[in-house]
Design an enzyme around this catalytic site. Structure first.
Site, PDB file in Angstrom:
ATOM      1  CD  GLU A 275      67.748 116.959  80.143  1.00  0.00           C
ATOM      2  OE1 GLU A 275      68.812 117.128  80.781  1.00  0.00           O
ATOM      3  OE2 GLU A 275      66.787 116.316  80.615  1.00  0.00           O
TER       4      GLU A 275
ATOM      5  CE  LYS B 157      67.567 122.003  78.635  1.00  0.00           C
ATOM      6  NZ  LYS B 157      66.323 121.826  79.431  1.00  0.00           N
TER       7      LYS B 157
ATOM      8  CG  HIS C  99      53.216 114.031  64.042  1.00  0.00           C
ATOM      9  ND1 HIS C  99      52.055 114.755  64.240  1.00  0.00           N
ATOM     10  CD2 HIS C  99      52.964 112.780  64.503  1.00  0.00           C
ATOM     11  CE1 HIS C  99      51.145 113.978  64.816  1.00  0.00           C
ATOM     12  NE2 HIS C  99      51.664 112.777  64.982  1.00  0.00           N
TER      13      HIS C  99
ATOM     14  NE  ARG D  53      53.380 116.086  74.131  1.00  0.00           N
ATOM     15  CZ  ARG D  53      53.443 116.108  75.464  1.00  0.00           C
ATOM     16  NH1 ARG D  53      54.481 115.520  76.076  1.00  0.00           N
ATOM     17  NH2 ARG D  53      52.514 116.700  76.180  1.00  0.00           N
TER      18      ARG D  53
ATOM     19  NE  ARG E 271      59.742 118.129  82.921  1.00  0.00           N
ATOM     20  CZ  ARG E 271      60.723 118.014  82.020  1.00  0.00           C
ATOM     21  NH1 ARG E 271      61.485 119.052  81.745  1.00  0.00           N
ATOM     22  NH2 ARG E 271      60.917 116.876  81.401  1.00  0.00           N
TER      23      ARG E 271
END
Length: 290
Positions: free
Chosen positions: A3, A69, A111, A130, A280
């Site tokens: 955030e 962000k 990654h 991800r 969420r």
């Protein structure tokens, strides 16, 4: 998901080590190239990976800034200006290293998707477990309209009246307060962690409709959000799972959180409850928050 405080920490760390550096080489992972060739958007958005790489070569990074962000890398090549816009998504992280072996956590090492080489043995690396993060190379932010719709930075004077005005619009009136304060069009940079903490400190139930909260309480809530965001910036952000700064170090705000991820209320010791708001998971105290 990183955030505002976590992104601010990344930007503050990046600015002194990459400013005025020239990008000499760009390496893009096979994962990105394969995904895009198969028609699946993956990290590099709005541009072919090869075009993206070629365009960045010989660009000079002039400045790094944060907006909500997002991370903005302001670039220059010849007499033309560009901006590389980055959102870290759920698990994105930048590393400034002199060898890729310095990235010691296996989950990031496995990654690595973008490697920018400045000079020999100096790299800026983007890893994303991800792959929900994104990079967009633009001439200006005007080319990507969603960036123009973000609320004012919460630390600015105009942010509070903007929030109060937005919160009274019919589109928000019947929405849960938590959903509203996590909306970047209403408050910039406040996500699940800091919305949870702010509502707990204000003793407001996360599902209460925004229309049922007085202006006085809204002002207090906004000021609490700003205070918690600043507290987290000072503490280096929250490393709940995958957030790291550019040196691979974790933040310290997670040790100060009172409600997010907690099983019991620190005030009344009642077991916390959970509910889903705007996709969420929301943790709250059924006794203290009403």
């Amino acid at each position: 998901m990183p955030e505002l405080p976590e992104v601010e920490g990344v930007v503050r760390a990046l600015q002194p080590v990459v400013s005025e550096k020239v990008i000499r080489h760009v390496q893009v992972s096979k994962t990105i190239c394969t995904s895009i060739n198969q028609g699946k958007a993956c990290i590099i958005k709005g541009m072919d990976p090869e075009i993206f790489s070629d365009a960045l070569v010989n660009m000079t990074i002039r400045e790094v800034k944060r907006r909500s962000k997002y991370i903005f890398f302001y670039l220059e090549k010849g007499d033309k200006n560009y901006v590389l816009v980055n959102h870290l998504g759920m698990t994105g992280a930048w590393f400034h290293v002199h060898s890729l072996k310095e990235i010691t956590e296996n989950k990031f090492q496995k990654h690595i998707h973008i490697v920018l080489t400045f000079e020999q043995d100096e790299f800026l690396v983007y890893a994303d477990i991800r792959r929900f993060g994104e990079l967009r190379l633009l001439h200006s932010i005007d080319e990507y309209p969603p960036l123009l719709e973000i609320a004012p930075e919460p630390f600015l004077e105009e942010a509070l009246p903007y929030f109060l005005t937005k919160s009274k619009l019919p589109k928000y009136a019947n929405k849960p307060v938590k959903e509203v304060i996590m909306d970047g069009h209403v408050i910039a940079g406040c996500g699940n962690i800091y919305a949870t903490e702010s509502l707990f400190r204000m003793k407001i139930h996360p599902s209460r409709k925004i229309s049922r909260i007085s202006d006085k309480r809204k002002k207090e809530l906004f000021q609490t959000i700003v205070s918690i965001l600043q507290e987290s910036i000072d503490a280096g952000g929250s490393s709940i799972s995958d957030y790291r700064n550019i040196n691979g170090e974790a933040g310290g705000m997670q040790d100060r959180l009172q409600m997010y991820g907690k099983k019991a209320c620190p005030i009344c010791h009642t077991n916390t409850k959970q509910m889903v708001i705007s996709g969420r998971n929301s943790v709250y105290c059924p006794k203290c928050q009403h």
